[in-house]
Scaffold this active site. Structure first.
Site, PDB file in Angstrom:
ATOM      1  N   TYR A 153       0.661   9.822 -13.379  1.00 12.50           N
ATOM      2  CA  TYR A 153       0.299   8.606 -12.641  1.00 12.50           C
ATOM      3  C   TYR A 153      -1.221   8.398 -12.640  1.00 12.50           C
ATOM      4  CZ  TYR A 153       0.241   5.351  -8.633  1.00 12.50           C
ATOM      5  OH  TYR A 153       0.054   4.267  -7.805  1.00 12.50           O
ATOM      6  N   SER A 156      -2.401   7.293 -15.983  1.00 13.09           N
ATOM      7  CA  SER A 156      -2.059   5.890 -16.255  1.00 13.09           C
ATOM      8  C   SER A 156      -2.979   4.953 -15.485  1.00 13.09           C
ATOM      9  CB  SER A 156      -0.590   5.612 -15.908  1.00 13.09           C
ATOM     10  OG  SER A 156      -0.382   5.600 -14.500  1.00 13.09           O
ATOM     11  N   LYS A 157      -3.260   5.310 -14.229  1.00  6.89           N
ATOM     12  CA  LYS A 157      -4.071   4.425 -13.384  1.00  6.89           C
ATOM     13  C   LYS A 157      -5.547   4.499 -13.778  1.00  6.89           C
ATOM     14  CE  LYS A 157      -0.746   2.708 -10.950  1.00  6.89           C
ATOM     15  NZ  LYS A 157      -0.492   1.263 -10.925  1.00  6.89           N
TER      16      LYS A 157
HETATM   17  P1  NDP Z   1       7.349  -0.389  -5.306  1.00  7.17           P
HETATM   18  O1  NDP Z   1       8.035   0.812  -5.843  1.00  7.17           O
HETATM   19  O2  NDP Z   1       7.610  -0.833  -3.922  1.00  7.17           O
HETATM   20  O3  NDP Z   1       7.591  -1.632  -6.293  1.00  7.17           O
HETATM   21  C1  NDP Z   1       7.412  -1.478  -7.670  1.00  7.17           C
HETATM   22  C2  NDP Z   1       7.596  -2.800  -8.367  1.00  7.17           C
HETATM   23  O4  NDP Z   1       7.410  -2.607  -9.785  1.00  7.17           O
HETATM   24  C3  NDP Z   1       8.996  -3.370  -8.197  1.00  7.17           C
HETATM   25  O5  NDP Z   1       8.898  -4.767  -8.114  1.00  7.17           O
HETATM   26  C4  NDP Z   1       9.702  -2.952  -9.482  1.00  7.17           C
HETATM   27  O6  NDP Z   1      10.760  -3.816  -9.858  1.00  7.17           O
HETATM   28  C5  NDP Z   1       8.554  -3.084 -10.474  1.00  7.17           C
HETATM   29  N1  NDP Z   1       8.783  -2.309 -11.687  1.00  7.17           N
HETATM   30  C6  NDP Z   1       9.026  -0.992 -11.808  1.00  7.17           C
HETATM   31  N2  NDP Z   1       9.205  -0.666 -13.094  1.00  7.17           N
HETATM   32  C7  NDP Z   1       9.052  -1.802 -13.818  1.00  7.17           C
HETATM   33  C8  NDP Z   1       9.121  -2.123 -15.184  1.00  7.17           C
HETATM   34  N3  NDP Z   1       9.396  -1.206 -16.118  1.00  7.17           N
HETATM   35  N4  NDP Z   1       8.926  -3.409 -15.558  1.00  7.17           N
HETATM   36  C9  NDP Z   1       8.687  -4.354 -14.645  1.00  7.17           C
HETATM   37  N5  NDP Z   1       8.599  -4.115 -13.324  1.00  7.17           N
HETATM   38  C10 NDP Z   1       8.783  -2.862 -12.923  1.00  7.17           C
HETATM   39  O7  NDP Z   1       5.801  -0.073  -5.503  1.00  7.17           O
HETATM   40  P2  NDP Z   1       4.514  -0.588  -4.680  1.00  7.17           P
HETATM   41  O8  NDP Z   1       4.691  -1.969  -4.255  1.00  7.17           O
HETATM   42  O9  NDP Z   1       4.154   0.455  -3.702  1.00  7.17           O
HETATM   43  O10 NDP Z   1       3.415  -0.487  -5.834  1.00  7.17           O
HETATM   44  C11 NDP Z   1       3.000  -1.612  -6.589  1.00  7.17           C
HETATM   45  C12 NDP Z   1       1.815  -1.191  -7.439  1.00  7.17           C
HETATM   46  O11 NDP Z   1       0.776  -0.705  -6.588  1.00  7.17           O
HETATM   47  C13 NDP Z   1       2.143  -0.057  -8.411  1.00  7.17           C
HETATM   48  O12 NDP Z   1       1.480  -0.251  -9.622  1.00  7.17           O
HETATM   49  C14 NDP Z   1       1.583   1.172  -7.698  1.00  7.17           C
HETATM   50  O13 NDP Z   1       1.235   2.175  -8.603  1.00  7.17           O
HETATM   51  C15 NDP Z   1       0.349   0.569  -7.026  1.00  7.17           C
HETATM   52  N6  NDP Z   1      -0.116   1.348  -5.896  1.00  7.17           N
HETATM   53  C16 NDP Z   1       0.671   1.553  -4.774  1.00  7.17           C
HETATM   54  C17 NDP Z   1       0.213   2.295  -3.726  1.00  7.17           C
HETATM   55  C18 NDP Z   1       1.025   2.540  -2.498  1.00  7.17           C
HETATM   56  O14 NDP Z   1       0.549   3.316  -1.643  1.00  7.17           O
HETATM   57  N7  NDP Z   1       2.174   1.946  -2.321  1.00  7.17           N
HETATM   58  C19 NDP Z   1      -1.117   2.925  -3.766  1.00  7.17           C
HETATM   59  C20 NDP Z   1      -1.846   2.653  -4.970  1.00  7.17           C
HETATM   60  C21 NDP Z   1      -1.361   1.889  -5.982  1.00  7.17           C
HETATM   61  P3  NDP Z   1      12.317  -3.502  -9.393  1.00  7.17           P
HETATM   62  O15 NDP Z   1      12.411  -3.891  -7.950  1.00  7.17           O
HETATM   63  O16 NDP Z   1      13.131  -4.338 -10.260  1.00  7.17           O
HETATM   64  O17 NDP Z   1      12.501  -2.033  -9.589  1.00  7.17           O
END
Ligand code: NDP
Length: 245
Positions: A153, A156-157
């Site tokens: 992770y 990637s980030k």
């Molecule tokens: P969630 O797990 O709540 O949501 C993830 C989202 O990404 C969902 O909409 C999911 O779709 C979609 N997704 C996953 N895989 C794919 C794919 N292969 N193609 C298209 N869409 C995909 O995550 P968060 O909202 O917490 O995180 C959102 C972003 O923020 C991420 O990039 C995460 O790394 C980043 N982030 C989050 C933090 C946190 O504390 N929550 C901290 C730092 C960064 P579906 O519903 O269809 O699975």
């Protein structure tokens, strides 16, 4: 800030941060293209529509170039183009490095980093024609500072940060900005699964004394997506309540 007449593609906007970003931009007048891998995104789309937001939706995988093309095509067909891209789709597969399989590595790198590249490339093609664009990459503090159990992770980030700065340099002459946000610990499905003792440890380190909300992230993304942020590019903004300073 207002986004009337602007179209935003937000990847991974079925739930969590992506959904909050779509809602924020939509309430400020943007047409939003929602994406996700499952039918959840269809339900989210109807909920946003009920709020009066103009929505289009694509079920697709950011790892797949044809799906990504379909996302941009949907934006063009529904709203005439793409002005804003938020690369938000992302996953975790946390394990100590010694236990991490090649598949754990490849899957996370493919979705988080390759997905960001494919979407940026496809959206930039459209933005270049308009000589206007805002690209915002949702990275993570783990990408900037590393985090035990998150080799895949964090890589990637961190890769997204290099991609952000390269895109910013390549696309600036075409009127397109590209910036990244690095959220800390934000309440969502992704962090819900963390063990309670780990959450408590993080909480002790967060200067503002609370976890972030998806709306905290959406507010900063909205600024970077706005006309008002036109002189900001290649930057990385921590949204972490003072977790790292
Ligand atoms: P969630 O797990 O709540 O949501 C993830 C989202 O990404 C969902 O909409 C999911 O779709 C979609 N997704 C996953 N895989 C794919 C794919 N292969 N193609 C298209 N869409 C995909 O995550 P968060 O909202 O917490 O995180 C959102 C972003 O923020 C991420 O990039 C995460 O790394 C980043 N982030 C989050 C933090 C946190 O504390 N929550 C901290 C730092 C960064 P579906 O519903 O269809 O699975």
């Amino acid at each position: 800030m207002q986004f009337k007449g602007k179209t935003a593609v937000i990847t991974g906007s079925s739930r969590g941060l992506g959904r909050a970003i779509a809602e924020k931009l939509g309430k400020l007048g943007a047409n939003v293209v929602l994406t996700g891998t499952s039918d959840t995104v269809l339900k989210t789309a109807s909920e946003l529509e009920e709020m009066g937001i103009k929505v289009a939706v694509v079920v697709g995988d950011v790892r797949n170039a044809d799906d990504v093309k379909a996302m941009m095509a949907k934006a063009v067909e529904s709203f005439g183009g793409v002005d804003i891209l938020v690369n938000n789709a992302g996953i975790t597969k946390d394990k100590p490095m010694a236990m991490m399989s090649e598949d754990d590595w490849d899957t996370v790198l493919d979705i988080n980093l390759k997905g960001c590249f494919l979407c940026t490339k496809a959206a930039a093609k459209l933005m270049i024609k308009k000589r206007y664009g805002r690209i915002i990459n949702v990275s993570s503090v783990a990408g900037a500072y590393g985090n035990p159990g998150q080799a895949n992770y964090s890589a990637s980030k961190g890769g997204m940060l290099g991609l952000t700065k390269t895109a910013a340099k390549e696309l600036a002459p075409r009127g397109i900005t590209c910036n990244a946000v690095t959220p800390g610990l934000i309440e969502s499905d992704m962090t819900e699964i963390l063990p309670e003792d780990l959450k408590r440890k993080y909480l002790e380190k967060i200067a503002l004394g609370r976890f972030g909300t998806p709306e905290d992230v959406a507010n900063v993304v909205a600024f970077l997506a706005s006309d008002e942020a036109g002189y900001v590019t290649g930057q990385v903004i921590d949204i972490d309540g003072g977790l790292v300073m």
